[in-house]
Design a protein around this motif. Sequence first.
Motif, PDB file in Angstrom:
ATOM      1  N   VAL A  40       0.846  -1.192   0.000  1.00  0.00           N
ATOM      2  CA  VAL A  40       0.000   0.000   0.000  1.00  0.00           C
ATOM      3  C   VAL A  40       0.883   1.243   0.000  1.00  0.00           C
ATOM      4  CG1 VAL A  40      -1.757   1.292   1.265  1.00  0.00           C
ATOM      5  CG2 VAL A  40      -1.851  -1.214   1.195  1.00  0.00           C
ATOM      6  N   VAL A  41       0.564   2.201  -0.884  1.00  0.00           N
ATOM      7  CA  VAL A  41       1.320   3.443  -0.992  1.00  0.00           C
ATOM      8  C   VAL A  41       0.361   4.625  -0.941  1.00  0.00           C
ATOM      9  CG1 VAL A  41       3.206   2.410  -2.300  1.00  0.00           C
ATOM     10  CG2 VAL A  41       1.243   3.359  -3.526  1.00  0.00           C
ATOM     11  N   THR A  42       0.925   5.802  -0.671  1.00  0.00           N
ATOM     12  CA  THR A  42       0.131   7.036  -0.625  1.00  0.00           C
ATOM     13  C   THR A  42       0.737   8.100  -1.535  1.00  0.00           C
ATOM     14  OG1 THR A  42       1.399   7.693   1.334  1.00  0.00           O
ATOM     15  CG2 THR A  42      -0.736   6.626   1.706  1.00  0.00           C
ATOM     16  N   ALA A  43       1.430   7.671  -2.587  1.00  0.00           N
ATOM     17  CA  ALA A  43       2.162   8.599  -3.446  1.00  0.00           C
ATOM     18  C   ALA A  43       1.245   9.593  -4.150  1.00  0.00           C
ATOM     19  CB  ALA A  43       2.968   7.815  -4.480  1.00  0.00           C
ATOM     20  N   GLU A  44      -0.027   9.238  -4.359  1.00  0.00           N
ATOM     21  CA  GLU A  44      -0.973  10.140  -5.023  1.00  0.00           C
ATOM     22  C   GLU A  44      -1.976  10.720  -4.024  1.00  0.00           C
ATOM     23  OE1 GLU A  44      -1.663   8.705  -9.440  1.00  0.00           O
ATOM     24  OE2 GLU A  44      -1.762   6.968  -8.107  1.00  0.00           O
ATOM     25  N   PHE A  45      -1.536  10.847  -2.744  1.00  0.00           N
ATOM     26  CA  PHE A  45      -2.350  11.420  -1.673  1.00  0.00           C
ATOM     27  C   PHE A  45      -3.621  10.618  -1.415  1.00  0.00           C
ATOM     28  CE2 PHE A  45      -0.403  15.575  -3.325  1.00  0.00           C
ATOM     29  CZ  PHE A  45       0.732  15.381  -2.572  1.00  0.00           C
ATOM     30  N   LYS A  46      -3.560   9.342  -1.686  1.00  0.00           N
ATOM     31  CA  LYS A  46      -4.632   8.419  -1.366  1.00  0.00           C
ATOM     32  C   LYS A  46      -4.009   7.044  -1.201  1.00  0.00           C
ATOM     33  CE  LYS A  46      -5.658   7.157  -6.145  1.00  0.00           C
ATOM     34  NZ  LYS A  46      -6.705   6.956  -7.155  1.00  0.00           N
ATOM     35  N   GLU A  47      -4.686   6.161  -0.507  1.00  0.00           N
ATOM     36  CA  GLU A  47      -4.173   4.811  -0.349  1.00  0.00           C
ATOM     37  C   GLU A  47      -4.528   3.963  -1.568  1.00  0.00           C
ATOM     38  OE1 GLU A  47      -5.261   2.889   3.244  1.00  0.00           O
ATOM     39  OE2 GLU A  47      -3.891   4.078   4.482  1.00  0.00           O
ATOM     40  N   THR A  48      -3.511   3.371  -2.148  1.00  0.00           N
ATOM     41  CA  THR A  48      -3.703   2.427  -3.239  1.00  0.00           C
ATOM     42  C   THR A  48      -2.556   1.431  -3.179  1.00  0.00           C
ATOM     43  OG1 THR A  48      -4.095   2.205  -5.623  1.00  0.00           O
ATOM     44  CG2 THR A  48      -2.391   3.757  -4.947  1.00  0.00           C
ATOM     45  N   THR A  49      -2.591   0.424  -4.025  1.00  0.00           N
ATOM     46  CA  THR A  49      -1.495  -0.538  -4.066  1.00  0.00           C
ATOM     47  C   THR A  49      -0.617  -0.248  -5.274  1.00  0.00           C
ATOM     48  OG1 THR A  49      -2.707  -2.169  -5.398  1.00  0.00           O
ATOM     49  CG2 THR A  49      -2.965  -2.274  -2.990  1.00  0.00           C
ATOM     50  N   VAL A  50       0.624  -0.717  -5.214  1.00  0.00           N
ATOM     51  CA  VAL A  50       1.537  -0.518  -6.334  1.00  0.00           C
ATOM     52  C   VAL A  50       0.949  -1.097  -7.613  1.00  0.00           C
ATOM     53  CG1 VAL A  50       3.804  -1.126  -7.258  1.00  0.00           C
ATOM     54  CG2 VAL A  50       3.577  -0.446  -4.868  1.00  0.00           C
ATOM     55  N   GLN A  51       0.321  -2.261  -7.524  1.00  0.00           N
ATOM     56  CA  GLN A  51      -0.203  -2.929  -8.719  1.00  0.00           C
ATOM     57  C   GLN A  51      -1.407  -2.222  -9.312  1.00  0.00           C
ATOM     58  OE1 GLN A  51       2.685  -4.703  -9.174  1.00  0.00           O
ATOM     59  NE2 GLN A  51       1.280  -6.019 -10.317  1.00  0.00           N
ATOM     60  N   ARG A  52      -2.014  -1.286  -8.582  1.00  0.00           N
ATOM     61  CA  ARG A  52      -3.148  -0.518  -9.109  1.00  0.00           C
ATOM     62  C   ARG A  52      -2.754   0.924  -9.408  1.00  0.00           C
ATOM     63  NH1 ARG A  52      -6.710  -3.371 -11.293  1.00  0.00           N
ATOM     64  NH2 ARG A  52      -8.260  -1.717 -10.991  1.00  0.00           N
ATOM     65  N   SER A  53      -1.452   1.210  -9.427  1.00  0.00           N
ATOM     66  CA  SER A  53      -0.978   2.568  -9.688  1.00  0.00           C
ATOM     67  C   SER A  53      -0.339   2.644 -11.072  1.00  0.00           C
ATOM     68  CB  SER A  53       0.048   2.986  -8.631  1.00  0.00           C
ATOM     69  OG  SER A  53       0.649   4.221  -8.965  1.00  0.00           O
ATOM     70  N   SER A  54      -0.557   3.747 -11.759  1.00  0.00           N
ATOM     71  CA  SER A  54       0.069   3.962 -13.064  1.00  0.00           C
ATOM     72  C   SER A  54       1.311   4.840 -12.962  1.00  0.00           C
ATOM     73  CB  SER A  54      -0.934   4.597 -14.034  1.00  0.00           C
ATOM     74  OG  SER A  54      -1.460   5.806 -13.518  1.00  0.00           O
ATOM     75  N   LEU A  55       1.805   5.070 -11.751  1.00  0.00           N
ATOM     76  CA  LEU A  55       3.053   5.792 -11.577  1.00  0.00           C
ATOM     77  C   LEU A  55       4.237   4.884 -11.881  1.00  0.00           C
ATOM     78  CD1 LEU A  55       2.384   7.610  -8.174  1.00  0.00           C
ATOM     79  CD2 LEU A  55       2.387   8.661 -10.440  1.00  0.00           C
ATOM     80  N   SER A  56       5.348   5.488 -12.325  1.00  0.00           N
ATOM     81  CA  SER A  56       6.605   4.754 -12.395  1.00  0.00           C
ATOM     82  C   SER A  56       7.161   4.769 -10.980  1.00  0.00           C
ATOM     83  CB  SER A  56       7.579   5.430 -13.369  1.00  0.00           C
ATOM     84  OG  SER A  56       8.746   4.663 -13.496  1.00  0.00           O
ATOM     85  N   LEU A  57       6.942   3.678 -10.269  1.00  0.00           N
ATOM     86  CA  LEU A  57       7.058   3.689  -8.816  1.00  0.00           C
ATOM     87  C   LEU A  57       7.810   2.459  -8.325  1.00  0.00           C
ATOM     88  CD1 LEU A  57       6.057   4.838  -6.006  1.00  0.00           C
ATOM     89  CD2 LEU A  57       4.035   3.414  -6.322  1.00  0.00           C
ATOM     90  N   GLN A  58       8.741   2.659  -7.406  1.00  0.00           N
ATOM     91  CA  GLN A  58       9.386   1.561  -6.700  1.00  0.00           C
ATOM     92  C   GLN A  58       9.292   1.838  -5.214  1.00  0.00           C
ATOM     93  OE1 GLN A  58      13.352   0.551  -7.980  1.00  0.00           O
ATOM     94  NE2 GLN A  58      13.693  -0.872  -6.297  1.00  0.00           N
ATOM     95  N   VAL A  59       8.941   0.819  -4.447  1.00  0.00           N
ATOM     96  CA  VAL A  59       8.742   0.963  -3.011  1.00  0.00           C
ATOM     97  C   VAL A  59       9.728   0.061  -2.278  1.00  0.00           C
ATOM     98  CG1 VAL A  59       7.110   0.788  -1.102  1.00  0.00           C
ATOM     99  CG2 VAL A  59       6.307   1.478  -3.367  1.00  0.00           C
ATOM    100  N   LEU A  60      10.414   0.631  -1.304  1.00  0.00           N
ATOM    101  CA  LEU A  60      11.345  -0.113  -0.461  1.00  0.00           C
ATOM    102  C   LEU A  60      10.714  -0.294   0.906  1.00  0.00           C
ATOM    103  CD1 LEU A  60      14.631   1.794  -1.366  1.00  0.00           C
ATOM    104  CD2 LEU A  60      13.774  -0.324  -2.370  1.00  0.00           C
ATOM    105  N   SER A  61      10.637  -1.550   1.348  1.00  0.00           N
ATOM    106  CA  SER A  61       9.991  -1.855   2.619  1.00  0.00           C
ATOM    107  C   SER A  61      10.922  -1.580   3.790  1.00  0.00           C
ATOM    108  CB  SER A  61       9.553  -3.325   2.636  1.00  0.00           C
ATOM    109  OG  SER A  61      10.703  -4.163   2.665  1.00  0.00           O
ATOM    110  N   ARG A  62      10.370  -1.697   4.986  1.00  0.00           N
ATOM    111  CA  ARG A  62      11.145  -1.465   6.211  1.00  0.00           C
ATOM    112  C   ARG A  62      12.340  -2.405   6.288  1.00  0.00           C
ATOM    113  NH1 ARG A  62       9.286   1.084  10.915  1.00  0.00           N
ATOM    114  NH2 ARG A  62      10.610   0.747  12.732  1.00  0.00           N
ATOM    115  N   ASP A  63      12.144  -3.669   5.896  1.00  0.00           N
ATOM    116  CA  ASP A  63      13.245  -4.627   5.940  1.00  0.00           C
ATOM    117  C   ASP A  63      14.317  -4.296   4.900  1.00  0.00           C
ATOM    118  OD1 ASP A  63      12.009  -6.002   7.974  1.00  0.00           O
ATOM    119  OD2 ASP A  63      11.050  -7.459   6.642  1.00  0.00           O
ATOM    120  N   GLU A  64      13.912  -3.839   3.722  1.00  0.00           N
ATOM    121  CA  GLU A  64      14.871  -3.558   2.653  1.00  0.00           C
ATOM    122  C   GLU A  64      15.774  -2.382   2.980  1.00  0.00           C
ATOM    123  OE1 GLU A  64      12.958  -4.766  -1.574  1.00  0.00           O
ATOM    124  OE2 GLU A  64      11.738  -3.361  -0.395  1.00  0.00           O
TER     125      GLU A  64
END
Length: 743
Positions: A40-64
Amino acid sequence: MSKLIKLSPLLLIGISQMAMAQSETATVSEDEEQGIKEIVVTAEFKETTVQRSSLSLQVLSRDEIATVRRPNDLNALVPGVQIGSSGPNPQVFIRGVGDAARNSRAQSGVVFNIDGVALVRPSAATANFFDLERIEVLKGPQGTLYGRNASGGVLNLITARPKLDETSGFASFEAGNFNLVAGEAAINLPLGEKVALRVSSKIVDRDGYLSDGAQDQRTRAGRLRLFWKPSDSFDVMINADASHVGGKGSGVTTRPVFQNNPWYSNTDTRLLPFPFQFGPGTAPFTAPTDRSIDADLWGVSAEINADLGFGRLTFVPAYRTQKQEVVSFNSNFRFSETVDDRTISAELRLAGEIGDLEWILGGFYFDFKNNAAIYPGQGSFNSSQQFVDRTISKAVFGNAIYSVSETLRLIGGLRYTNEATDGTFVNGRGAPPVIPFVPTSGVNQFAPLEVNKVNWKFGLELDVAPQSMLYATGTSGFKGGGTNSTPCGGPSFGPEDVRSFLFGSRNRFFGNALQVNGEAFLTKTQGQQVSALTQVCAANGAPGPQGFMTFNVGRATVYGGNIDLLWKPTANGSLHFFAEYLKSRADSFSFSQIGAGAYTPAQLSLCSATAGTAPFFNINCDGLPLPRVPTWTIQADYSHKFVLANEGEIVPKVFVQRVTSRFLDIAYGPNGTAPAYTNVNFEVTYTPPGNGWILSAFATNITNAAIYTSGVSVPANAPNGVRYYTAHIEPPRMFGARLQVNF
């Protein structure tokens, strides 16, 4: 667009055909033990998932990001991102768009945000890599929602939120080579049923990895977050953070390599010959022994959310300040700088839905005041400048997503920005604290600069199967203009405009065990800003010393594509593979400077230099690739969880990254090419039953690869007859262990 059109069909059609082949009844189950979890990300000021986003987006988790202690550490984790350094200033580039300026008046092309608050300088993020929930990396211009100076992209640092009705926390200790000692702790405390407090801090002490002790880390940082939720329709988050950065600070090495040691400092006087040797000719700087950084930063902000029924109102006010004194060296050139700035910002957003229309409207105000001084010194020359400048930026924006059908969505966005910059400066001589500053001029006015910009976004998203989406977007952004600091004034440079077009696909297959994402993109830059070491004017307007200048050079193109595969072959194993291809070209790259400098025929630059009106030369670099853009970045990592007889877990993870060669700066000299490298990292983690503590051991850059991320030519010839380069280099092999206790 033709290059992108040629590149995209194989990527998009092939992936979409696989997607169409999926069963129409396929579903995503988060409960499947083997399945890939949603992020789940908030890059577009709303909650969505990476797989439902059309942004060129990479997310690094807490463990990474457990071993990430500074912005440069992201180089090993995010393809397309190149983060170098100049003094205390991280120079961030994403797909060839960024900023290579070397002083406090730089305009970053990639914005760092902490919990929704934009930082003026990347250096303000240096000590804030702790107690993070995730990092969101948005690639390409983000001009509609994020505004000014997000022309290359955005790095969102999302810190851990306070949790209601939960008392929890952790404390960790880390030790390693180069005398690394680090500690991090956080505690979450409920203060009644509707209020929660989270307090966290981090300390890092590590010796420098260059031969003179430069590139050390001495940071102290703390953060407080207070969350109040009196009702389901209203909540308030209050944030405060403070940090200190000390030690010797950033340093550089040389290209070509000296003493067969890539990490040999450019100012190590034990063996280095002229021009890097300090001595009587550079008095009073007879040795570069006062390299240092002393920076104090703090900020407060809030996020207030209210559900108005017809929409959700969000208000984000913030105040930040940075005080910093830096001394660094480049060959026999001493550079010191003082900074005392403050930033006031506020953003107001209203978001809601009307039928099939999802919308957001907002306004943004930004007021930045900078009181600074630069003191360059080379031998007896120590022309200096003190200045005060101020930038006020105001913007209104809107973004909308309209669902034409259950599977097709249209995207549109606009942002209007008015930005004004002005200021004053005083010329003088001095190099504090060695030589006190003495004014040689009265108060002068920088040429005022005002910019009005309209940025846009358009696109579509098409669900071609329950777990597959195609998308196409066009976006624009701009980086603000500014003025340089020279003894005879402040010549201005205009804004840089970036447009990007993106085609992509996101897919899940085989019961949610395989994820296949791909993109093709084209980026066009107009008014490209570059920074280089050139001869500047003296106080009387005649040719003077070498100095760093920022100027507009023309147009550039970057295009390419990537493929991102994530596969869970078993419930306990995970394989991630990423490959990105970039092709860049300076379409129109020309400028004028005093003297030919690095572009004389003897320096073998790939650019050409022709004499203009004396003492100026016209420099042309048309057709060359952009600096800091590798053609290929390929990386893979594999982790596997082994469950022990006592139900404890051991998880080893290996990471390999291959990056091809690239130019370091716009001099395009023979010594200015960073060689290809392979970076190998390894980590193993043990978690006992109950998760009460975690023990990890790690090693980075196991092969001791020389990883150069930025550089600049200096006016002295290397043994091969052409200019030396001073370059920022990443650490050699590092290793250590970390113990974390959870409660």
